[in-house]
Each structure stands twice: as structure tokens, then as C-alpha cells.
Write a protein that holds these residues in place. Structure first.
Motif, PDB file in Angstrom:
ATOM      1  N   PRO A 171     -46.043  52.670   7.147  1.00 25.99           N
ATOM      2  CA  PRO A 171     -47.050  53.597   6.619  1.00 25.99           C
ATOM      3  C   PRO A 171     -48.443  52.991   6.599  1.00 25.99           C
ATOM      4  O   PRO A 171     -49.432  53.696   6.816  1.00 25.99           O
ATOM      5  CB  PRO A 171     -46.550  53.873   5.190  1.00 25.99           C
ATOM      6  CG  PRO A 171     -45.072  53.626   5.250  1.00 25.99           C
ATOM      7  CD  PRO A 171     -44.905  52.490   6.216  1.00 25.99           C
TER       8      PRO A 171
ATOM      9  N   ASN B 201     -49.724  50.740   8.765  1.00 29.85           N
ATOM     10  CA  ASN B 201     -50.287  50.773  10.119  1.00 29.85           C
ATOM     11  C   ASN B 201     -50.650  52.187  10.544  1.00 29.85           C
ATOM     12  O   ASN B 201     -51.637  52.406  11.256  1.00 29.85           O
ATOM     13  CB  ASN B 201     -49.304  50.158  11.118  1.00 29.85           C
ATOM     14  CG  ASN B 201     -49.266  48.644  11.037  1.00 29.85           C
ATOM     15  OD1 ASN B 201     -50.216  48.021  10.566  1.00 29.85           O
ATOM     16  ND2 ASN B 201     -48.169  48.052  11.481  1.00 29.85           N
ATOM     17  N   PHE B 202     -49.845  53.137  10.113  1.00 32.77           N
ATOM     18  CA  PHE B 202     -50.147  54.545  10.369  1.00 32.77           C
ATOM     19  C   PHE B 202     -51.499  54.906   9.751  1.00 32.77           C
ATOM     20  O   PHE B 202     -52.370  55.499  10.399  1.00 32.77           O
ATOM     21  CB  PHE B 202     -49.024  55.402   9.783  1.00 32.77           C
ATOM     22  CG  PHE B 202     -49.200  56.891   9.932  1.00 32.77           C
ATOM     23  CD1 PHE B 202     -49.949  57.442  10.957  1.00 32.77           C
ATOM     24  CD2 PHE B 202     -48.577  57.750   9.035  1.00 32.77           C
ATOM     25  CE1 PHE B 202     -50.095  58.828  11.086  1.00 32.77           C
ATOM     26  CE2 PHE B 202     -48.710  59.127   9.146  1.00 32.77           C
ATOM     27  CZ  PHE B 202     -49.476  59.664  10.173  1.00 32.77           C
TER      28      PHE B 202
ATOM     29  N   LEU C 103     -42.671  51.931  12.718  1.00 36.98           N
ATOM     30  CA  LEU C 103     -44.085  52.025  12.365  1.00 36.98           C
ATOM     31  C   LEU C 103     -44.194  52.055  10.846  1.00 36.98           C
ATOM     32  O   LEU C 103     -43.547  52.873  10.187  1.00 36.98           O
ATOM     33  CB  LEU C 103     -44.700  53.293  12.958  1.00 36.98           C
ATOM     34  CG  LEU C 103     -46.176  53.563  12.622  1.00 36.98           C
ATOM     35  CD1 LEU C 103     -47.071  52.535  13.299  1.00 36.98           C
ATOM     36  CD2 LEU C 103     -46.571  54.976  13.047  1.00 36.98           C
TER      37      LEU C 103
ATOM     38  N   THR D  46     -50.253  55.471  21.654  1.00 39.59           N
ATOM     39  CA  THR D  46     -50.562  55.472  20.219  1.00 39.59           C
ATOM     40  C   THR D  46     -51.302  56.737  19.802  1.00 39.59           C
ATOM     41  O   THR D  46     -51.066  57.268  18.713  1.00 39.59           O
ATOM     42  CB  THR D  46     -51.402  54.240  19.845  1.00 39.59           C
ATOM     43  OG1 THR D  46     -52.569  54.172  20.697  1.00 39.59           O
ATOM     44  CG2 THR D  46     -50.592  52.960  19.992  1.00 39.59           C
TER      45      THR D  46
ATOM     46  N   CYS E  62     -42.978  58.108   8.977  1.00 43.89           N
ATOM     47  CA  CYS E  62     -42.656  56.867   9.684  1.00 43.89           C
ATOM     48  C   CYS E  62     -41.145  56.622   9.732  1.00 43.89           C
ATOM     49  O   CYS E  62     -40.639  55.987  10.659  1.00 43.89           O
ATOM     50  CB  CYS E  62     -43.344  55.680   9.004  1.00 43.89           C
ATOM     51  SG  CYS E  62     -45.149  55.692   9.152  1.00 43.89           S
TER      52      CYS E  62
ATOM     53  N   ARG F 150     -48.789  59.580  19.826  1.00 47.07           N
ATOM     54  CA  ARG F 150     -47.957  59.463  18.621  1.00 47.07           C
ATOM     55  C   ARG F 150     -48.703  59.960  17.391  1.00 47.07           C
ATOM     56  O   ARG F 150     -48.155  60.706  16.572  1.00 47.07           O
ATOM     57  CB  ARG F 150     -47.540  58.005  18.424  1.00 47.07           C
ATOM     58  CG  ARG F 150     -46.651  57.754  17.211  1.00 47.07           C
ATOM     59  CD  ARG F 150     -46.462  56.266  16.979  1.00 47.07           C
ATOM     60  NE  ARG F 150     -47.723  55.639  16.628  1.00 47.07           N
ATOM     61  CZ  ARG F 150     -47.995  54.340  16.806  1.00 47.07           C
ATOM     62  NH1 ARG F 150     -47.081  53.539  17.340  1.00 47.07           N
ATOM     63  NH2 ARG F 150     -49.173  53.844  16.453  1.00 47.07           N
ATOM     64  N   LEU F 151     -49.963  59.565  17.273  1.00 45.82           N
ATOM     65  CA  LEU F 151     -50.765  59.971  16.117  1.00 45.82           C
ATOM     66  C   LEU F 151     -50.922  61.483  16.071  1.00 45.82           C
ATOM     67  O   LEU F 151     -50.810  62.099  15.006  1.00 45.82           O
ATOM     68  CB  LEU F 151     -52.137  59.299  16.172  1.00 45.82           C
ATOM     69  CG  LEU F 151     -53.101  59.623  15.037  1.00 45.82           C
ATOM     70  CD1 LEU F 151     -52.502  59.268  13.690  1.00 45.82           C
ATOM     71  CD2 LEU F 151     -54.436  58.898  15.225  1.00 45.82           C
TER      72      LEU F 151
ATOM     73  N   ARG G 250     -46.530  60.058   4.322  1.00 46.97           N
ATOM     74  CA  ARG G 250     -46.633  59.127   5.450  1.00 46.97           C
ATOM     75  C   ARG G 250     -45.370  58.271   5.607  1.00 46.97           C
ATOM     76  O   ARG G 250     -44.942  57.998   6.725  1.00 46.97           O
ATOM     77  CB  ARG G 250     -47.884  58.248   5.324  1.00 46.97           C
ATOM     78  CG  ARG G 250     -47.883  57.268   4.181  1.00 46.97           C
ATOM     79  CD  ARG G 250     -49.066  56.318   4.266  1.00 46.97           C
ATOM     80  NE  ARG G 250     -50.329  56.996   4.030  1.00 46.97           N
ATOM     81  CZ  ARG G 250     -51.519  56.396   4.144  1.00 46.97           C
ATOM     82  NH1 ARG G 250     -51.569  55.128   4.515  1.00 46.97           N
ATOM     83  NH2 ARG G 250     -52.627  57.043   3.888  1.00 46.97           N
TER      84      ARG G 250
ATOM     85  N   THR H  54     -43.474  51.860  17.125  1.00 50.86           N
ATOM     86  CA  THR H  54     -44.651  51.164  17.643  1.00 50.86           C
ATOM     87  C   THR H  54     -44.508  51.033  19.155  1.00 50.86           C
ATOM     88  O   THR H  54     -43.486  51.427  19.734  1.00 50.86           O
ATOM     89  CB  THR H  54     -44.777  49.762  17.031  1.00 50.86           C
ATOM     90  OG1 THR H  54     -43.666  48.964  17.490  1.00 50.86           O
ATOM     91  CG2 THR H  54     -44.743  49.825  15.500  1.00 50.86           C
TER      92      THR H  54
ATOM     93  N   GLN I 170     -54.492  53.297  11.592  1.00 52.17           N
ATOM     94  CA  GLN I 170     -54.878  53.954  12.844  1.00 52.17           C
ATOM     95  C   GLN I 170     -55.749  55.173  12.565  1.00 52.17           C
ATOM     96  O   GLN I 170     -56.744  55.410  13.262  1.00 52.17           O
ATOM     97  CB  GLN I 170     -53.642  54.364  13.650  1.00 52.17           C
ATOM     98  CG  GLN I 170     -54.026  54.924  15.029  1.00 52.17           C
ATOM     99  CD  GLN I 170     -52.844  55.413  15.830  1.00 52.17           C
ATOM    100  OE1 GLN I 170     -51.692  55.380  15.366  1.00 52.17           O
ATOM    101  NE2 GLN I 170     -53.094  55.879  17.043  1.00 52.17           N
TER     102      GLN I 170
ATOM    103  N   MET J 275     -47.631  63.093  14.913  1.00 52.78           N
ATOM    104  CA  MET J 275     -47.368  62.805  13.504  1.00 52.78           C
ATOM    105  C   MET J 275     -48.252  63.652  12.586  1.00 52.78           C
ATOM    106  O   MET J 275     -47.801  64.156  11.550  1.00 52.78           O
ATOM    107  CB  MET J 275     -47.590  61.317  13.221  1.00 52.78           C
ATOM    108  CG  MET J 275     -46.572  60.408  13.874  1.00 52.78           C
ATOM    109  SD  MET J 275     -46.765  58.648  13.438  1.00 52.78           S
ATOM    110  CE  MET J 275     -46.027  58.639  11.793  1.00 52.78           C
TER     111      MET J 275
END
Length: 309
Positions: A220, A222-223, A218, A132, A154, A135-136, A150, A212, A226, A139
Motif C-alpha cells: 500500500p 508503494n501504491f 505491491l 506501472t 494491493c 496498473r495504476l 488501498r 510489482t 506512485q 487500480m
């Protein structure tokens, strides 16, 4: 003889049904999944808090839109409820529009641009061994490199990534303005995307670049959550949309081309892009003035004499 029981519909259930119908019609008209999700995220809490919304819509709406301290939250609620209220009147659910006379002036779009050092610190704090976090990081790098929203981030799929051409294709269905576009990416970011995609197990069979941990799309929301959790942990204030503003400002600063900036950001109206001029200062003006050197077309360059006393 069969007994039939009449189902009594409550005002709350009628309001929920009206919302479902509204979202279905907007979807049929071409509204994006993100737009539909935003409608529900604003209208559903209103209906839950005011079960008698359809009986006393004006009172419920005025109280609901007056709650937020944040001017952008108030603006979003008013904008959405204007559309929903008009629908309720047109469908005959309400006799008169409860949003009558309520204005929604748009707040000024001046974002606090993140400092380069703060962006680096945030990215450095992420654990490269955690899926995660990895990924973050990628992104946010893409957001800073391209200015993607966002929802657009996603929605990116593997087929949207051209590794050789170093471009990303934004699909119309993920774009806020429902218009697709192709954006260039830097070699470093292209490499980061490629490395991250290699971490995704084949058995997930996901078409998404940033899924995910279960291989699902994923969202927006939840993005954003995080990023919010990481901000709380670090005591930082990183904003995803702030990276979009930073990208736009640097692009405009280095190119001086507002039309290309609008194309990069996916703006349909160049007036929207012009708001980023607010982030430029006198130094930018001087550099641009020196580079343009308009008067050189009619005057020869003057020689500065060196005089010694």
C-alpha cells in the motif's frame, strides 16, 4: 574454560526488542499485516529519533505527537502509541503509562471529493504502454468503482476475480476490519482487469492481480507513493481514499440505502457510513423527497390548472 562476553543491551536495542515483541503478539492475536506495518511505520521513527525513549518516554512521546501539522497524522500517532504504551506497562518494561491524560479526539471525516473531470485527466495522463502506469489506472478504476481501501486493492489475487459473475472477493487478512466480503464490479472495470492480467508474464508465477514489475506483492505504501509522484508531475491532488469517498457518496446518492453502502465499503458499524451523508446536499434531499412521495399514500395527486390571463 570458555570465556563468555556479556552483551550489553542499550535502551535503544531494548526499545526495538519491545517493538518486535509487541508486533509478534499483535500478529498472533489476529492483527492484519497492514496493521502491523502501520505500527512499525509510526513507532520505529520514534525509537530512532529518541534512542533513550525507554528512559524518558513521556518527553519523547509528547514531542513526537506534537510535531505533525496534519490532524490525522497526530491522531494516528496518538492512537498507536496508546496501544504500545499499554503493552510496555503490562510487560513491566515501563512503570507508568507515558500516554496518561493524552486524548485523541478523532478529526472529522470530511474528504474533498475528486471532481469527475480531475479523475479523467489523471487517468488520461497515464501511459498505457508502461506496466506501472497501466496498473495504476486499473487500480484507481477499481477504487472508484468499488470503494476498496488501498490495502484491499494491493491484496487482490487472481482467484478473487470472478470474471463471469463480475465480482471481487476481499480477503479477511487484507481488510482493515478483518472481515471478508464480495463486491460487484462494472462490466467496463471487469474488462480492464482482464486485459491487465493478460499483460502479466506467466514466468512471474504471481497470484496477485496487481503485482510489482518483479511479480512481488505491491505494498500500500508503494501504491500511495506512485500516486504521489504522479500528482507532483501533474500538479494535481488525487487521493486514493478520496476515490473511496466518491464511490460511497455516489452509491448512497443513487440508492439511498445506507445499509448497502456499509456492506459495499466493508464497514462493521453503520455509524461510520453515516459520515458520507455530509457529502450530500439540498438537491439530493429534494430528489429523494420527490421519489419517496410519502404523502401520496393519503392524498390524491392534485391537478395543476392551467390558467390563461
Amino acid at each position: 574454560m570458555m570465556n563468555t562476553t556479556k552483551v550489553l543491551r542499550t535502551p535503544y536495542r531494548n526499545a526495538v526488542t519491545a517493538l518486535d515483541t509487541f508486533c509478534s503478539i499483535r500478529k498472533a492475536e489476529g492483527a492484519s499485516p497492514i496493521t502491523i506495518s502501520n505500527y512499525r511505520s509510526i513507532i520505529t521513527p520514534l525509537i530512532r529519533r529518541f534512542p533513550l525513549f525507554l528512559k524518558e518516554p513521556r518527553r519523547a512521546i509528547v514531542e513526537y505527537i506534537s510535531e505533525p501539522e496534519n490532524q490525522w497524522t497526530r491522531f494516528s500517532r496518538i492512537k498507536t502509541l496508546k496501544v504500545f504504551s499499554t503493552f510496555l506497562v503490562e510487560e513491566g518494561v515501563l512503570e507508568e503509562n507515558p500516554m496518561r491524560g493524552i486524548k485523541n479526539p478523532m478529526p472529522r471525516k470530511k474528504a474533498n471529493l475528486p471532481l469527475l473531470e480531475d479523475v479523467k485527466d489523471f487517468l488520461d495522463s497515464l501511459n498505457p504502454k508502461r506496466f506501472t502506469d497501466r496498473r495504476l489506472k486499473v487500480m484507481l478504476l477499481v477504487a472508484y468503482d468499488t470503494g476498496l481501501r488501498r490495502g484491499e486493492l494491493c491484496g487482490l489475487q487472481r482467484d478473487d476475480f470472478d470474471m463471469e459473475g463480475m465480482t471481487l472477493t476481499v480477503r479477511p487478512e487484507t481488510s482493515k476490519v478483518r472481515t471478508g466480503r464480495i463486491v460487484p464490479i462494472s462490466p467496463q472495470v471487469s474488462q480492464e482487469i482482464r486485459k491487465f492480467m493478460a499483460l502479466i508474464p506467466e514466468e512471474w508465477k504471481t497470484p496477485y492481480i496487481f503485482p510489482t514489475e518483479q511479480g512481488e506483492p505491491l505494498t500500500p505504501q508503494n501504491f500511495g507513493r506512485q500516486v504521489g509522484r504522479k500528482n507532483k508531475e501533474l500538479g494535481s491532488h488525487m487521493k486514493i481514499h478520496g476515490l473511496r469517498h466518491a464511490c460511497a457518496t455516489e452509491f448512497l446518492r443513487n440508492t439511498g440505502n445506507i445499509a448497502l453502502t456499509a456492506q459495499l465499503l466493508g464497514h462493521t458499524d453503520i455509524k461510520t457510513t453515516s459520515a458520507f451523508y455530509e457529502h450530500l446536499d439540498l438537491r439530493d434531499l429534494k430528489v429523494a423527497h420527490s421519489q419517496a412521495n410519502v404523502v401520496s399514500r393519503i392524498l390524491k395527486p392534485s391537478k395543476i390548472r392551467n390558467t390563461r390571463g
